[in-house]
Design a protein around this motif. Structure first.
Motif, mmCIF file in Angstrom:
data_model
loop_
_atom_site.group_PDB
_atom_site.id
_atom_site.type_symbol
_atom_site.label_atom_id
_atom_site.label_comp_id
_atom_site.label_asym_id
_atom_site.label_seq_id
_atom_site.Cartn_x
_atom_site.Cartn_y
_atom_site.Cartn_z
ATOM 1 N N ILE A 26 0.865 -1.180 0.000
ATOM 2 C CA ILE A 26 0.000 0.000 0.000
ATOM 3 C C ILE A 26 0.902 1.231 0.000
ATOM 4 N N MET A 27 0.719 2.108 -0.988
ATOM 5 C CA MET A 27 1.528 3.318 -1.111
ATOM 6 C C MET A 27 0.635 4.554 -1.003
ATOM 7 N N LEU A 28 1.141 5.570 -0.311
ATOM 8 C CA LEU A 28 0.429 6.831 -0.143
ATOM 9 C C LEU A 28 1.299 7.952 -0.706
ATOM 10 N N GLY A 29 0.797 8.629 -1.731
ATOM 11 C CA GLY A 29 1.527 9.725 -2.340
ATOM 12 C C GLY A 29 0.789 11.035 -2.172
ATOM 13 N N ALA A 30 1.531 12.101 -1.906
ATOM 14 C CA ALA A 30 0.952 13.433 -1.747
ATOM 15 C C ALA A 30 1.992 14.470 -2.154
ATOM 16 N N PRO A 31 1.550 15.681 -2.539
ATOM 17 C CA PRO A 31 2.510 16.712 -2.983
ATOM 18 C C PRO A 31 3.605 17.014 -1.959
ATOM 19 N N GLN A 32 3.261 16.939 -0.659
ATOM 20 C CA GLN A 32 4.265 17.292 0.359
ATOM 21 C C GLN A 32 5.253 16.160 0.636
ATOM 22 N N TYR A 33 5.049 15.007 -0.027
ATOM 23 C CA TYR A 33 5.968 13.877 0.155
ATOM 24 C C TYR A 33 6.591 13.519 -1.199
ATOM 25 N N PRO A 34 7.789 14.043 -1.481
ATOM 26 C CA PRO A 34 8.451 13.723 -2.754
ATOM 27 C C PRO A 34 8.601 12.216 -2.951
ATOM 28 N N GLU A 35 8.884 11.511 -1.826
ATOM 29 C CA GLU A 35 8.912 10.056 -1.869
ATOM 30 C C GLU A 35 7.651 9.538 -1.186
ATOM 31 N N PRO A 36 6.823 8.771 -1.885
ATOM 32 C CA PRO A 36 5.586 8.269 -1.267
ATOM 33 C C PRO A 36 5.864 7.427 -0.018
ATOM 34 N N LEU A 37 4.908 7.445 0.899
ATOM 35 C CA LEU A 37 4.978 6.584 2.072
ATOM 36 C C LEU A 37 4.377 5.235 1.705
ATOM 37 N N ASP A 44 3.698 -12.246 8.198
ATOM 38 C CA ASP A 44 4.011 -12.234 9.623
ATOM 39 C C ASP A 44 4.135 -10.823 10.203
ATOM 40 N N GLY A 45 3.672 -9.813 9.460
ATOM 41 C CA GLY A 45 3.720 -8.453 10.000
ATOM 42 C C GLY A 45 3.686 -7.401 8.911
ATOM 43 N N ILE A 46 3.633 -6.140 9.334
ATOM 44 C CA ILE A 46 3.606 -5.001 8.420
ATOM 45 C C ILE A 46 4.909 -4.233 8.575
ATOM 46 N N LYS A 47 5.554 -3.948 7.455
ATOM 47 C CA LYS A 47 6.825 -3.226 7.474
ATOM 48 C C LYS A 47 6.730 -2.008 6.566
ATOM 49 N N GLY A 48 7.513 -0.989 6.878
ATOM 50 C CA GLY A 48 7.536 0.206 6.044
ATOM 51 C C GLY A 48 8.251 -0.051 4.730
ATOM 52 N N PHE A 49 7.776 0.602 3.675
ATOM 53 C CA PHE A 49 8.441 0.494 2.374
ATOM 54 C C PHE A 49 9.838 1.120 2.476
ATOM 55 N N ASN A 50 9.915 2.256 3.173
ATOM 56 C CA ASN A 50 11.187 2.873 3.526
ATOM 57 C C ASN A 50 11.339 2.838 5.048
ATOM 58 N N GLU A 51 12.508 3.183 5.525
ATOM 59 C CA GLU A 51 12.842 2.971 6.929
ATOM 60 C C GLU A 51 11.859 3.595 7.913
ATOM 61 N N PHE A 52 11.450 4.833 7.684
ATOM 62 C CA PHE A 52 10.632 5.540 8.666
ATOM 63 C C PHE A 52 9.168 5.690 8.231
ATOM 64 N N ASP A 53 8.745 4.920 7.238
ATOM 65 C CA ASP A 53 7.385 5.080 6.715
ATOM 66 C C ASP A 53 6.312 4.748 7.754
ATOM 67 N N ASP A 58 1.879 6.534 11.007
ATOM 68 C CA ASP A 58 1.234 6.593 12.321
ATOM 69 C C ASP A 58 1.072 8.040 12.792
ATOM 70 N N GLY A 59 2.070 8.880 12.502
ATOM 71 C CA GLY A 59 1.987 10.285 12.883
ATOM 72 C C GLY A 59 0.843 10.992 12.183
ATOM 73 N N LEU A 60 0.669 10.723 10.887
ATOM 74 C CA LEU A 60 -0.446 11.307 10.137
ATOM 75 C C LEU A 60 -1.783 10.779 10.645
ATOM 76 N N ASN A 61 -1.834 9.480 10.895
ATOM 77 C CA ASN A 61 -3.074 8.856 11.342
ATOM 78 C C ASN A 61 -3.528 9.390 12.695
ATOM 79 N N HIS A 62 -2.586 9.768 13.536
ATOM 80 C CA HIS A 62 -2.919 10.278 14.870
ATOM 81 C C HIS A 62 -3.829 11.503 14.775
ATOM 82 N N TYR A 63 -3.587 12.359 13.790
ATOM 83 C CA TYR A 63 -4.358 13.600 13.672
ATOM 84 C C TYR A 63 -5.811 13.348 13.294
#
Length: 204
Positions: A26-37, A44-53, A58-63
């Motif tokens: 699952i990829m999330l792209g937006a103008p403020q993110y040059p590299e999509p999250l 056996d689990g969910i991992k980020g596509f990149n290291e801090f994704d 989670d930070g975006l979802n909190h809002y």
């Protein structure tokens, strides 16, 4: 029958790719993110596509009141799915070996495929149910509360397959390498069935 049995064994072994490669992405792209999250869904689990994704998502979802992305120990699926896949690989190889030594007929190959297909459909249903809860069961005390034009609370369920627009994000959800390896493996077991059927007719 030997050729069909070998195809059955190889097809079953392709499922081992699920222990190495992600099943879904699952990829999330937006103008403020040059590299999509992105999130890679493994058995056996969910991992980020990149290291801090994962942290960024989670930070975006909190809002907007969405729950944090679950850790492996927080979902029974992540401990059960690897056992199911391992069992199906073992069963498929066993059926292939028994077929090689003419202990079972080629019909068992199709039986394995049907059983695996049912498990796959149930897995997709469970995955979709989780995403529905993840995107609609929001914290009523969230910082941001966004409503649809009709006044109902906006939901943020990612698509099961394809693309969707959520606020300013383009969300894409597609099968990943593990799913394609599973598809190839299951296709080989169907081919094994027809090869075995053809071989049985030629003998008779």
């Amino acid at each position: 029958m030997k050729k069909a049995s070998i195809l059955m064994i190889i097809g079953s072994l392709f499922l081992l790719g699920l222990f190495v490669f992600p099943l879904w992405n699952i990829m999330l792209g937006a103008p403020q993110y040059p590299e999509p999250l992105g999130m890679n869904i493994h058995i056996d689990g969910i991992k980020g596509f990149n290291e801090f994704d994962i942290q960024n998502i989670d930070g975006l979802n909190h809002y907007i009141g969405m729950k944090t992305i679950p850790k492996p120990e927080e979902m029974w699926e992540f401990s059960t799915f690897p056992l199911v896949i391992a069992a199906m690989v073992f069963l498929g190889v066993l059926i292939g070996v028994l077929g090689y030594f003419k202990k079972v007929s080629y019909k068992w190959f199709l039986g394995w495929f049907v059983f695996m297909s049912v498990l796959g459909v149930l897995g997709m249903y469970d995955f979709n149910a989780w995403m529905t809860d993840y995107g609609t069961n929001l914290d009523p005390h969230a910082i941001m509360k966004i409503a649809n034009p009709d006044g109902t609370p906006m939901t943020y369920k990612p698509p099961l397959f394809g693309n969707a627009k959520m606020l300013n994000f383009d969300v894409t959800s597609l099968p990943d390498t593990g799913a394609w390896l599973m598809f190839i493996g299951m296709s080989l077991t169907v081919i094994a069935f027809f090869v075995g059927k053809k071989s049985a007719k030629s003998i008779s």
